[in-house]
Design a protein around this motif. Structure first.
Motif, PDB file in Angstrom:
ATOM      1  N   PHE A  96       1.216  -1.296  -0.254  1.00  0.00           N
ATOM      2  CA  PHE A  96       0.122  -0.547   0.438  1.00  0.00           C
ATOM      3  C   PHE A  96       0.807   0.729   0.012  1.00  0.00           C
ATOM      4  O   PHE A  96       2.226   1.354   0.705  1.00  0.00           O
ATOM      5  CB  PHE A  96      -1.011   0.504   1.003  1.00  0.00           C
ATOM      6  CG  PHE A  96      -1.851  -0.821   1.439  1.00  0.00           C
ATOM      7  CD1 PHE A  96      -3.565  -0.631   1.098  1.00  0.00           C
ATOM      8  CD2 PHE A  96      -1.760  -2.223   1.641  1.00  0.00           C
ATOM      9  CE1 PHE A  96      -4.445  -2.200   0.991  1.00  0.00           C
ATOM     10  CE2 PHE A  96      -1.876  -3.458   1.822  1.00  0.00           C
ATOM     11  CZ  PHE A  96      -3.625  -3.218   1.130  1.00  0.00           C
ATOM     12  N   ASN A 100       0.735   0.358   5.670  1.00  0.00           N
ATOM     13  CA  ASN A 100       0.108  -0.354   6.201  1.00  0.00           C
ATOM     14  C   ASN A 100       0.398  -1.713   7.502  1.00  0.00           C
ATOM     15  O   ASN A 100      -0.482  -2.314   7.291  1.00  0.00           O
ATOM     16  CB  ASN A 100      -1.593  -1.222   5.782  1.00  0.00           C
ATOM     17  CG  ASN A 100      -2.165   0.587   5.265  1.00  0.00           C
ATOM     18  OD1 ASN A 100      -1.651   1.185   5.908  1.00  0.00           O
ATOM     19  ND2 ASN A 100      -2.921   0.039   4.706  1.00  0.00           N
TER      20      ASN A 100
ATOM     21  N   LYS B 258      -8.429   3.621   7.814  1.00  0.00           N
ATOM     22  CA  LYS B 258      -8.913   1.700   7.506  1.00  0.00           C
ATOM     23  C   LYS B 258      -7.570   1.080   6.411  1.00  0.00           C
ATOM     24  O   LYS B 258      -8.403  -0.021   6.257  1.00  0.00           O
ATOM     25  CB  LYS B 258      -9.623   2.751   6.021  1.00  0.00           C
ATOM     26  CG  LYS B 258     -10.774   2.014   4.991  1.00  0.00           C
ATOM     27  CD  LYS B 258     -11.191   3.259   4.584  1.00  0.00           C
ATOM     28  CE  LYS B 258     -11.987   2.116   3.414  1.00  0.00           C
ATOM     29  NZ  LYS B 258     -10.763   2.485   1.955  1.00  0.00           N
ATOM     30  N   GLY B 259      -6.882   1.330   6.293  1.00  0.00           N
ATOM     31  CA  GLY B 259      -5.503   1.069   5.561  1.00  0.00           C
ATOM     32  C   GLY B 259      -5.346  -0.128   6.851  1.00  0.00           C
ATOM     33  O   GLY B 259      -4.756  -1.259   6.130  1.00  0.00           O
ATOM     34  N   GLN B 260      -5.378  -0.342   8.324  1.00  0.00           N
ATOM     35  CA  GLN B 260      -5.332  -1.344   9.074  1.00  0.00           C
ATOM     36  C   GLN B 260      -6.368  -2.752   8.940  1.00  0.00           C
ATOM     37  O   GLN B 260      -5.819  -4.096   8.683  1.00  0.00           O
ATOM     38  CB  GLN B 260      -5.146  -1.080  10.113  1.00  0.00           C
ATOM     39  CG  GLN B 260      -4.439  -0.131  11.058  1.00  0.00           C
ATOM     40  CD  GLN B 260      -3.021  -1.310  11.301  1.00  0.00           C
ATOM     41  OE1 GLN B 260      -2.437  -1.562  11.490  1.00  0.00           O
ATOM     42  NE2 GLN B 260      -1.847  -0.738  10.063  1.00  0.00           N
ATOM     43  N   GLU B 262      -7.606  -3.131   5.269  1.00  0.00           N
ATOM     44  CA  GLU B 262      -7.320  -3.654   3.861  1.00  0.00           C
ATOM     45  C   GLU B 262      -6.194  -3.977   4.416  1.00  0.00           C
ATOM     46  O   GLU B 262      -6.207  -5.014   3.257  1.00  0.00           O
ATOM     47  CB  GLU B 262      -7.394  -2.327   3.255  1.00  0.00           C
ATOM     48  CG  GLU B 262      -8.288  -1.446   2.854  1.00  0.00           C
ATOM     49  CD  GLU B 262      -8.113  -0.064   2.125  1.00  0.00           C
ATOM     50  OE1 GLU B 262      -6.898  -0.511   1.863  1.00  0.00           O
ATOM     51  OE2 GLU B 262      -9.170   0.053   2.043  1.00  0.00           O
ATOM     52  N   ALA B 263      -4.825  -4.193   4.792  1.00  0.00           N
ATOM     53  CA  ALA B 263      -4.036  -4.858   4.900  1.00  0.00           C
ATOM     54  C   ALA B 263      -4.143  -6.345   5.492  1.00  0.00           C
ATOM     55  O   ALA B 263      -3.824  -7.060   5.267  1.00  0.00           O
ATOM     56  CB  ALA B 263      -2.802  -4.181   5.663  1.00  0.00           C
ATOM     57  N   ALA B 264      -5.002  -6.242   6.650  1.00  0.00           N
ATOM     58  CA  ALA B 264      -5.333  -7.385   7.193  1.00  0.00           C
ATOM     59  C   ALA B 264      -5.966  -7.984   6.031  1.00  0.00           C
ATOM     60  O   ALA B 264      -6.142  -9.722   5.891  1.00  0.00           O
ATOM     61  CB  ALA B 264      -6.348  -7.338   8.328  1.00  0.00           C
ATOM     62  N   ALA B 265      -7.029  -7.505   5.456  1.00  0.00           N
ATOM     63  CA  ALA B 265      -8.120  -7.928   4.268  1.00  0.00           C
ATOM     64  C   ALA B 265      -7.208  -8.909   3.622  1.00  0.00           C
ATOM     65  O   ALA B 265      -7.538  -9.882   2.848  1.00  0.00           O
ATOM     66  CB  ALA B 265      -8.958  -7.267   4.334  1.00  0.00           C
ATOM     67  N   ALA B 266      -6.518  -8.280   2.843  1.00  0.00           N
ATOM     68  CA  ALA B 266      -5.176  -8.306   2.237  1.00  0.00           C
ATOM     69  C   ALA B 266      -4.651  -9.480   1.444  1.00  0.00           C
ATOM     70  O   ALA B 266      -4.236  -9.763   0.462  1.00  0.00           O
ATOM     71  CB  ALA B 266      -4.712  -7.350   1.044  1.00  0.00           C
ATOM     72  N   MET B 267      -4.153  -9.976   2.804  1.00  0.00           N
ATOM     73  CA  MET B 267      -3.324 -11.058   3.946  1.00  0.00           C
ATOM     74  C   MET B 267      -4.305 -12.146   3.430  1.00  0.00           C
ATOM     75  O   MET B 267      -3.208 -12.948   3.807  1.00  0.00           O
ATOM     76  CB  MET B 267      -2.932 -11.121   5.225  1.00  0.00           C
ATOM     77  CG  MET B 267      -1.766 -10.503   5.018  1.00  0.00           C
ATOM     78  SD  MET B 267      -1.519  -9.936   6.503  1.00  0.00           S
ATOM     79  CE  MET B 267       0.366  -9.279   6.574  1.00  0.00           C
ATOM     80  N   GLY B 268      -5.339 -11.810   3.579  1.00  0.00           N
ATOM     81  CA  GLY B 268      -6.179 -13.205   3.336  1.00  0.00           C
ATOM     82  C   GLY B 268      -6.969 -13.976   5.567  1.00  0.00           C
ATOM     83  O   GLY B 268      -6.826 -15.102   5.044  1.00  0.00           O
ATOM     84  N   LEU B 269      -6.563 -12.797   6.071  1.00  0.00           N
ATOM     85  CA  LEU B 269      -7.274 -12.847   7.161  1.00  0.00           C
ATOM     86  C   LEU B 269      -8.586 -12.715   7.103  1.00  0.00           C
ATOM     87  O   LEU B 269      -9.145 -11.885   6.208  1.00  0.00           O
ATOM     88  CB  LEU B 269      -6.431 -12.054   8.300  1.00  0.00           C
ATOM     89  CG  LEU B 269      -5.214 -12.659   8.332  1.00  0.00           C
ATOM     90  CD1 LEU B 269      -4.690 -11.222   9.266  1.00  0.00           C
ATOM     91  CD2 LEU B 269      -5.061 -13.509   9.356  1.00  0.00           C
TER      92      LEU B 269
END
Lengths: 254, 365
Positions: A96, A100, B258-260, B262-269
């Protein structure tokens, strides 16, 4: 930056976007996006702000939901099925603009989190993988620090390592150098070039045209939610076909 | 080529010199401030010596009856004589060891959690949270494995206060967190349920909740069915406080960028792992002051159970002051009550400050 990066003729399709549309309320952000990315291809998306380039790559791992059209990533179609979405996210790493990183975890823990909880990797193995990639981005000595103690460039390299720890097939970069001080841009770009040399499939939203020239197989220019022009970097920079592209290039390449 | 030489680091300039310098800048920096300082000194002189005389120098410390209190000051003999009742209420004296043991089990059981090097701490913590309440219930209430039953009507004093506070905290925190998550859920049904719950309980005073649980609830229950008064009070306290905790936690959740997410979701969590591993640890850390504030309020609000006739610390003391043998001892009694409440609340406050410092990973640069 070497000119000698191989640009393999890619074989299988990794990402397929067909007629993708998206709206934010009444606002039509993406209009009929068609994109076909082969394994090992490196694509740079550029365009003015608000042109939909970030939204496009965020649709690929479903951080944004498209309302029309198809997106297939590595054989899995993105639908409302959460299982499919999580399957895609496991194979797609993302970096990002604002890094993040998780501020409550150390650099090492940031890198171990997803392998342990998503891939169910044993702790020891996750640690080895994390250290491997931290060495690769050349900051193994920072492993036990917290993200808040690192510089922007270091944080972004950790973010890249964190994404790589999941051994993704595709890496998405959303303006990875835009939030960095000028002195730190190069260290991040060098890391990305290293990745490209290893044959990673990459989609980068960036304004670093030097990076696009050396690394990309294709440059895609977007404006107002549409793909305006798509070409190999040489053609794109020296002989842009579209008037809008010419204007954009004249404004960013002084 | 020219090489730039950097200047060496110098110490900052001295602002003041010694004690006199400090006093001159902080206490006597002008006519007005000098007057204020003198006024403050006069007030301290007016208040503190009589207070010390009453509480310590003129006080009576030893004795057994009211007649032993002859001095002008406080009669601490009263507290000393009734100490057992203040601590245990009407819990049978020969069984008070069970209360002590419950407390020791809590202290010894929780101690490993404060050892930084302890391995598998999370697992131990969860096991402790599951096993300890059962053990505590068995020890305090009895009724199995050879322990005789002590009905909750006989519980009282500080022990009852601590039971209500501990159960209230242990119940309200997880429930409050779930409510906060539910209020931010994308599923409308869950959101509506959580919002209704929170707004209902925040809208009624605790005293009403306790009163309703004690007086009204039995009217709605079928004939012959009743459950423990203490249990009803506990459920009321948990429901009430969880609504407050939920709003405090929601504040923390909203403060996470919001980035936190998104970062968690983007990892597949998935949702629960994102929340449990990434969002909540940060959000809870951020709202420690607010959570502890709620806990302190909860601890003091336990004294409201007086309204439904439970003998907590305050009610035990109030009861003792009406004893004909110890008339006129309410000042001593209430000062003692205040002191006990203050010790616990101050302890919680200091611990929360320590926790904030410990968990600070310096990301707020």
């Amino acid at each position: 930056m070497s000119e000698a990066i191989k640009k393999p003729e890619a074989a299988e399709g990794m990402i397929l976007m067909q007629g993708v549309h998206k709206w934010y309320g009444q606002f039509h952000v993406l209009k009929d996006i068609n994109l076909d990315v082969k394994a090992g291809e490196r694509i740079v998306l550029c365009g003015p702000s608000g042109s939909g380039k970030s939204t496009t790559i965020r649709c690929i791992n479903r951080l944004e939901e498209h309302q029309q059209g198809r997106i297939v990533v590595d054989g899995t179609e993105l639908t409302h099925d959460l299982k499919q979405i999580e399957a895609v996210r496991r194979e797609v790493g993302m970096v990002f603009q604002h890094f993040n990183l998780f501020p409550h975890l150390t650099v090492l823990q940031n890198c171990m989190l997803a392998p342990m909880w998503v891939r169910k990797m044993p702790k020891r193995e996750a640690q080895e993988v994390a250290m491997h990639y931290l060495e690769r981005v050349r900051i193994p000595e920072q492993a036990d620090k917290f993200p808040g103690q690192l510089s922007g460039g270091q944080q972004q390299r950790v973010a890249i390592a964190r994404a790589l720890c999941m051994k993704p097939k595709i890496m998405l970069f959303d303006e990875p150098t835009s939030a960095l001080d000028p002195e730190m841009v190069k260290e991040v770009l060098d890391t990305m070039i290293g990745l490209a040399e290893d044959g990673m499939t990459m989609l980068c939203v960036t304004h670093e045209m030097g990076f696009a020239r050396t690394v990309a197989n294709r440059v895609i220019f977007m404006d107002r939610g549409e793909i305006v022009e798509e070409a190999e970097p040489d053609t794109f920079f020296t002989n842009p076909k579209n008037e809008r592209t010419q204007l954009f290039l004249s404004q960013i390449l002084h | 080529m020219q090489t730039h030489t950097f200047k060496p680091d110098l110490p900052p300039p001295r602002m003041s010199v010694g004690v006199i310098g400090w006093m001159r800048s902080n206490l006597f920096s002008g006519v007005f401030n000098t007057l204020l300082t003198l006024l403050a000194i006069y007030l301290v002189w007016l208040i503190v010596p009589p207070l010390l005389n009453w509480a310590f120098f003129d006080a009576d410390w030893v004795g057994t009856t009211r007649a032993d209190c002859t001095g002008q000051g406080a009669c601490w003999v009263f507290i000393q004589q009734r100490f057992g009742q203040f601590m245990y209420g009407f819990y049978p004296s020969e069984l008070r060891w069970r209360v002590d043991l419950t407390l020791w089990a809590a202290i010894i059981g929780a101690a490993p959690l404060f050892v930084p090097q302890m391995p598998r701490k999370a697992l131990y913590g969860i096991a402790f949270l599951i096993i300890y309440p059962l053990l505590a219930y068995w020890l305090l209430h009895g009724g199995a494995l050879g322990l005789s039953v002590v009905p909750t009507t006989r519980w009282g004093g500080l022990m009852l206060t601590l039971v209500i506070a501990a159960v209230g905290i242990a119940g309200a925190l997880p429930l409050g967190i779930m409510l906060a998550l539910g209020r931010r859920s994308e599923m409308p049904a869950i959101r509506v349920i959580c919002v209704t719950f929170i707004e209902f309980w925040r809208g009624v005073p605790l005293i009403t909740v306790l009163f309703m649980s004690s007086v009204m609830l039995p009217l709605f229950l079928p004939e012959g069915m009743s459950f423990d008064k203490l249990m009803r009070a506990l459920i009321g306290v948990i429901m009430f406080q969880s609504a407050y905790i939920a709003e405090v936690v929601r504040g923390g959740l909203q403060a996470i960028p919001k980035g936190q997410y998104e970062a968690a979701a983007a990892m597949g969590l998935g949702y629960w792992r994102s929340m449990g591993l990434v969002i909540l640890p940060q959000a809870l850390k951020m709202v420690i002051p607010g959570i502890v504030n709620t806990f302190i309020a909860l601890f003091k609000d336990t004294s409201l159970v007086i309204i439904i006739g439970l003998f907590d610390l305050l009610n035990s003391i109030k009861q003792a002051t009406t004893d004909p043998a110890w008339l006129g001892m309410s000042t001593e009694g209430y000062v003692f009550a205040a002191l006990v409440y203050w010790i616990f609340c101050f302890g919680m406050s200091r611990y929360s400050m320590h926790l904030e410092r410990k968990l600070d990973t310096g990301h707020k640069r």
